[in-house]
Design an enzyme around this catalytic site. Structure first.
Site: not given
Ligand code: SDX
Length: 392
Positions: A271, A328
């Site tokens: 998140h 989710d």
């Molecule tokens: C919702 O914003 C909100 O409040 C949204 C929400 C709402 O109520 O409106 O809460 C609802 O959208 C919840 C999120 C649902 N999405 C998912 O579950 C999809 C999987 N999650 C990721 O795509 C991600 O965690 C996000 C999009 C939720 C957040 O992305 P960020 O904040 O941009 O974080 P990032 O992509 O920069 O990740 C940081 C690190 C990275 O690794 P490094 O490059 O530092 O090595 O963490 C890793 C990412 O690769 N990472 C994950 C991951 N999420 C982040 N690795 C594996 N699996 C994941 N789910």
């Protein structure tokens, strides 16, 4: 470049507005709507009462709530011509695409809801969309399963009426158990607002051009559709099903989720704000156990989900990146137990988030926020002379 030297991709460190609606503390996992904790509201409030709180800032008195619900019910019918638009879609159309289209189409049938400037005009647009959106959501489902498009029963509560529109039998019968109604009511409360998330920011920026409430909501639906946002609840169940089909080896999937090359992520994890735990996920996880228990449902993907969570909380890759289950991760398991199909999960998120989008749009308009128009750092070509085609 207009004097700009830095940008903030994804607005990770940018505050877009001042707001008095929702408070999040990502480190401590705190979520409050107008100062009331999500735990209290999930336990003690109804979804429509929470909608009133988010939009108008106070928990309604009995009289205020009755008027609000009566006004919504007075707009809970949809022009029959909307059915012709719905008829044009293939059954396979994704409900989110149908919903954003039909929400936009509502504008044509409710022209007075476009240029709303006074609080009274805003109120009328608000009760209209709250009345009509559950109908559109139920019809998007009924279209997929080839069932008649009609109405529920306005004498029922908001959520029960929606469930009746979704699932009533050909003879009109539908008796939702209190377990089912309460479970959905609680889920919708937990999805109702979340400060400046992607889809809410979309609603605000579209609304900032004074495009109107319905157009702004339609845009928000499209933003929510993405698998990185609300679309994750559908992607989670598809992921859990894939793990189950593959023999239930959660460790193999955890390793895949670390592979930078593989766009696959552990859906339902991580998140932007919550770097500890998502308080909604905790409530939903417990509710999943309660609902499946009450309905006598054994769902193997719940055990797979719990296994994934346990492994992730002990895996340095996820712990170092502060990746925890988000809203989710478990919600689809409850939707499924309520008889809601996977393709409808994100539409359910939209139904829950509607009051939050409305509240944020109303606050933006009442505060007379300027039109959203960020700048950029230009990295393209310097000036070039035009070349005729035979010189290129
Ligand atoms: C919702 O914003 C909100 O409040 C949204 C929400 C709402 O109520 O409106 O809460 C609802 O959208 C919840 C999120 C649902 N999405 C998912 O579950 C999809 C999987 N999650 C990721 O795509 C991600 O965690 C996000 C999009 C939720 C957040 O992305 P960020 O904040 O941009 O974080 P990032 O992509 O920069 O990740 C940081 C690190 C990275 O690794 P490094 O490059 O530092 O090595 O963490 C890793 C990412 O690769 N990472 C994950 C991951 N999420 C982040 N690795 C594996 N699996 C994941 N789910």
């Amino acid at each position: 470049t207009g004097g700009l030297t830095t940008i903030d991709p994804g607005y990770k460190n940018t505050g877009s507005c001042e707001s008095a609606i929702t408070f999040l503390n990502g480190e401590e996992g705190i979520l409050r709507y107008r100062g009331y904790s999500i735990e209290d509201l999930a336990e003690k409030a109804s979804f429509l009462e929470t909608a009133y709180l988010l939009i108008f800032g106070e928990l309604p008195t009995k009289e205020q709530f009755e008027k609000f619900h009566t006004d919504i019910k007075s707009h809970s019918h949809v022009d029959e011509d909307i059915k012709k638009i719905l008829d044009g879609f293939p059954k396979s159309a994704h409900p989110m695409g149908v919903l954003s289209s039909l929400t936009n189409a509502l504008i044509a049938f409710n022209p007075s809801s476009v240029n709303v400037d006074s609080e009274e005009e805003m109120y009328n647009a608000i009760v209209k969309i709250l009345g009509k959106f559950p109908v559109l959501t139920a019809w998007a489902y009924r279209k997929r399963v080839g069932k008649p498009l009609d109405y529920g029963d306005d004498s029922l509560g908001y959520v029960e009426n929606f469930l009746k529109m979704m699932f009533k039998k050909p003879n009109g019968e539908y008796n939702a158990s209190s377990t089912v109604v309460e479970a959905l009511d609680k889920l919708l409360i937990l999805h109702a607002d979340h400060e400046q998330n992607c889809s809410t920011s979309t609603v605000r920026i579209v609304g900032s051009s004074h495009a109107g409430l319905f157009a702004s909501i339609s845009a928000g639906i499209n933003a929510l559709w993405g698998p990185l946002h609300g679309g994750a609840n559908q992607a989670v169940i598809e992921m859990l099903e894939a793990i189950k089909e593959d023999g239930g080896d959660t460790h193999k999937f955890m390793e895949k989720a670390k592979d930078k090359e593989d766009p696959f992520r552990l859906m339902g994890f991580g998140h932007r704000v919550y770097k500890n735990f998502d308080p909604r996920a905790k409530i939903i996880k417990k509710s999943a156990d309660d609902v499946l228990g009450a309905l006598g449902i054994e769902d193997p993907v719940l055990d797979i989900a719990k296994g994934l969570e346990k492994e992730a909380l002990e895996d340095s890759y996820f712990v170092d990146r502060k990746l925890y289950p988000n809203v989710d991760f478990y919600s689809g398991i409850i939707y499924r137990a309520l008889g809601i199909p996977t393709e409808m999960f994100t539409a359910m998120f939209a139904l829950g988030r509607l009051p939050g989008w409305i509240a944020q749009w109303r606050e933006m308009r009442l505060r007379k926020e300027p039109i959203g128009r960020p700048r950029q750092v230009y990295i393209g070509e310097n000036h070039r002379e035009f070349k005729a085609v035979n010189e290129r």
